[in-house]
Design a protein around this motif. Sequence first.
Motif, PDB file in Angstrom:
ATOM      1  N   TYR A   1     -42.180  -7.162 -40.149  1.00 28.56           N
ATOM      2  CA  TYR A   1     -40.789  -6.721 -40.103  1.00 28.56           C
ATOM      3  C   TYR A   1     -40.221  -6.741 -41.516  1.00 28.56           C
ATOM      4  O   TYR A   1     -40.663  -7.513 -42.367  1.00 28.56           O
ATOM      5  CB  TYR A   1     -39.960  -7.629 -39.194  1.00 28.56           C
ATOM      6  CG  TYR A   1     -40.417  -7.612 -37.749  1.00 28.56           C
ATOM      7  CD1 TYR A   1     -40.095  -6.562 -36.898  1.00 28.56           C
ATOM      8  CD2 TYR A   1     -41.199  -8.653 -37.237  1.00 28.56           C
ATOM      9  CE1 TYR A   1     -40.525  -6.545 -35.579  1.00 28.56           C
ATOM     10  CE2 TYR A   1     -41.633  -8.644 -35.918  1.00 28.56           C
ATOM     11  CZ  TYR A   1     -41.291  -7.577 -35.096  1.00 28.56           C
ATOM     12  OH  TYR A   1     -41.722  -7.556 -33.792  1.00 28.56           O
ATOM     13  N   ASN A   2     -39.226  -5.900 -41.750  1.00 24.16           N
ATOM     14  CA  ASN A   2     -38.633  -5.771 -43.078  1.00 24.16           C
ATOM     15  C   ASN A   2     -37.616  -6.895 -43.298  1.00 24.16           C
ATOM     16  O   ASN A   2     -36.454  -6.780 -42.905  1.00 24.16           O
ATOM     17  CB  ASN A   2     -37.968  -4.399 -43.228  1.00 24.16           C
ATOM     18  CG  ASN A   2     -37.531  -4.121 -44.650  1.00 24.16           C
ATOM     19  OD1 ASN A   2     -37.261  -5.042 -45.419  1.00 24.16           O
ATOM     20  ND2 ASN A   2     -37.454  -2.858 -45.009  1.00 24.16           N
TER      21      ASN A   2
ATOM     22  N   GLY B   1     -42.635 -16.135 -25.202  1.00 23.28           N
ATOM     23  CA  GLY B   1     -42.857 -17.045 -26.317  1.00 23.28           C
ATOM     24  C   GLY B   1     -41.662 -17.628 -27.022  1.00 23.28           C
ATOM     25  O   GLY B   1     -41.818 -18.249 -28.078  1.00 23.28           O
ATOM     26  N   LEU B   2     -40.455 -17.506 -26.468  1.00 24.60           N
ATOM     27  CA  LEU B   2     -39.294 -18.117 -27.108  1.00 24.60           C
ATOM     28  C   LEU B   2     -39.175 -19.576 -26.690  1.00 24.60           C
ATOM     29  O   LEU B   2     -39.210 -19.904 -25.501  1.00 24.60           O
ATOM     30  CB  LEU B   2     -38.016 -17.377 -26.713  1.00 24.60           C
ATOM     31  CG  LEU B   2     -36.702 -17.985 -27.248  1.00 24.60           C
ATOM     32  CD1 LEU B   2     -36.617 -17.875 -28.767  1.00 24.60           C
ATOM     33  CD2 LEU B   2     -35.485 -17.323 -26.591  1.00 24.60           C
TER      34      LEU B   2
ATOM     35  N   SER C   1     -43.356 -17.165 -35.388  1.00 21.56           N
ATOM     36  CA  SER C   1     -43.355 -16.653 -34.017  1.00 21.56           C
ATOM     37  C   SER C   1     -41.954 -16.617 -33.435  1.00 21.56           C
ATOM     38  O   SER C   1     -41.596 -15.696 -32.687  1.00 21.56           O
ATOM     39  CB  SER C   1     -44.273 -17.508 -33.128  1.00 21.56           C
ATOM     40  OG  SER C   1     -43.673 -18.763 -32.796  1.00 21.56           O
ATOM     41  N   GLN C   2     -41.133 -17.608 -33.772  1.00 23.80           N
ATOM     42  CA  GLN C   2     -39.765 -17.652 -33.250  1.00 23.80           C
ATOM     43  C   GLN C   2     -38.869 -16.604 -33.909  1.00 23.80           C
ATOM     44  O   GLN C   2     -38.068 -15.942 -33.242  1.00 23.80           O
ATOM     45  CB  GLN C   2     -39.182 -19.055 -33.429  1.00 23.80           C
ATOM     46  CG  GLN C   2     -39.925 -20.123 -32.648  1.00 23.80           C
ATOM     47  CD  GLN C   2     -40.041 -19.809 -31.163  1.00 23.80           C
ATOM     48  OE1 GLN C   2     -39.033 -19.694 -30.463  1.00 23.80           O
ATOM     49  NE2 GLN C   2     -41.269 -19.638 -30.684  1.00 23.80           N
TER      50      GLN C   2
ATOM     51  N   ASP D   1     -40.788  -9.025 -31.300  1.00 16.73           N
ATOM     52  CA  ASP D   1     -42.019  -9.356 -30.594  1.00 16.73           C
ATOM     53  C   ASP D   1     -41.831  -9.450 -29.086  1.00 16.73           C
ATOM     54  O   ASP D   1     -42.809  -9.371 -28.324  1.00 16.73           O
ATOM     55  CB  ASP D   1     -42.600 -10.677 -31.111  1.00 16.73           C
ATOM     56  CG  ASP D   1     -43.420 -10.496 -32.386  1.00 16.73           C
ATOM     57  OD1 ASP D   1     -43.405  -9.382 -32.943  1.00 16.73           O
ATOM     58  OD2 ASP D   1     -44.063 -11.470 -32.826  1.00 16.73           O
ATOM     59  N   ALA D   2     -40.597  -9.600 -28.626  1.00 17.47           N
ATOM     60  CA  ALA D   2     -40.335  -9.644 -27.188  1.00 17.47           C
ATOM     61  C   ALA D   2     -40.300  -8.247 -26.574  1.00 17.47           C
ATOM     62  O   ALA D   2     -40.072  -8.102 -25.375  1.00 17.47           O
ATOM     63  CB  ALA D   2     -39.008 -10.354 -26.923  1.00 17.47           C
TER      64      ALA D   2
END
Length: 573
Positions: A137-138, A428-429, A467-468, A475-476
């Motif tokens: 991601y930017n 994954g949150l 990841s968070q 990512d969700a």
Amino acid sequence: MLVVFALALLGGALAQDVTVHMKLKQHWSGNFEGSFSYTPTYGIKGWELKIHFSVPVHSLQQWDGDYIQKDPNGQNFILVNKKSKGIHPAGQALEIRMMGQYSGSTVPTATGIFVDVTHDSQTLPPLPHHTGQSTKYNYDEVLMKSLLFYAAQRSGKLPANNPISWRGDSALNDGKDVGHDLTGGWYDAGDHVKFGLPMAASTTILAWGLLQWKDAYQSSGQLDRMYDCIKWPLDYFLKAHTGPNELYVQVGDGSADHGYWGRPENMTMARPSYKISTSKPGSDVAGETAAAMAAGYLVFKNKNPAYANKLLSHAKQLYDFSKNHKGLYSTSVPAAAAYYRSASYEDEAVWAGCWLYYATNDAKYLADAEKHHPAIAGGAWGQSWDEKDAGANLLLYKFTKKDTYKQDIVQTYKDWMPGGSITYTPKGLAWRLEWGPLRYAQNMAMIALMAADYGINPASYRKWAMSQVHYALGDAGRSFVVGFGKNPPTKPHHRSASCPDIPATCDWEHEQTKDPDPHVLYGALVGGPGRSDDYVDERSDYTKNEVACDYNAGFQSAVAGLKHLAVHNQLPH
């Protein structure tokens, strides 16, 4: 007279300014009657009509708008929609009815300019060329847009370089009820109250991120904007600290404010000012504001020494105030209790002591912090405007390298990482709480990145933190950051963004519309999903879709931490 505006359509959408011609339908004995009508191909949220008549007209009446300008000679008028007439769905004819009179034998003709004030004319600052490690991601874009969110939250007299075209000066009488200038600061969330505790907590976290990862802001081209961002609330805190043992901690009444849906520029309700003092103490908010000012000192000590020294002087006074007059601010200021009730001031005692030690290197502050540590020992629940345990433990470890503080941090992340006590959503949150779950995950991601910098489990902590952050960025399967990434929120619970451009009116109708906001609240992190990743982009859902200054603080700092790793080619794979 029936006046019909045949409106030009550009690419299926109405141009912001369209020149239209009046078609006369009916006239008699110096009178005319008619309507301006068109059928938009997309929903609008406000309009303005500028009319020029060929001959003077008078006694002009209509039912759909209000005249905000009338030419004395009767030829030029500017009409803006009434509150009930501003929102109009696509595919339905909008009628603007009118009656009037004219003198002489020449029947009036007219041209007009229809302005769709739904249009968002904001332009974004340029981004630098990408440097460092390639990223999913930017991060440069995220940092730039998060800073725009804080600019959109500004209260008071806005600077000449205000980057938010749809925001203007507001709340210019704040503090007049108590004889002090309390203008400035940030509006807390989607509303227009200035709550001192979350504002100070946000400022401290943002300053900490800048101190830790200044190269991230330099590399992303956002360093000057970041200085401006942090200085805005610090200037306000200097005004709010009106005496050694006196601090104004809130401006605006939450109940009255939450009964209003509109721009802060148009507020008319009373905005009372609330303070803490020796008789009504607030160790928590005084300590947090001291921490923010001490962090501000560290940020500005080389850039603006005189300003930095002023901040430090106020920080020392506020620290002493918090130490010598104990009490919870939300007990002393009941107006805050329904919104930001404080659970304890012991964590702020450790937190503030650490920040004063960081700024001064005076051992008495570190001794105070360590004395209060038993109250926050063990695994931390989280980090927020009210919970400082995780951050305070990390600072204690940074300064002392004592194993007891390291073990607090390790235990915290045993609880927070998969397999611990924290619930995880299917995607994954780390889901701590229904209210602002993204906020808690991002705050803990920021602290994990800092702990990794201090040598605590760097590989696993950095991977988990990424990841968070990446969950929030996409990512969700969608972005939770307004104006960024795939399918971002378009209807955050935010009054200003939901209102069309001035001079159009705005009311609860704009809160209830299902259309996207007319203004993109770039960079705002919404509260986030339920424990099953359930989320619907609805403005009325203030649990999942409100935004807040404290939501973005840890998030922005965590993104800066990832950008720092990318600059040094150290991002986890």
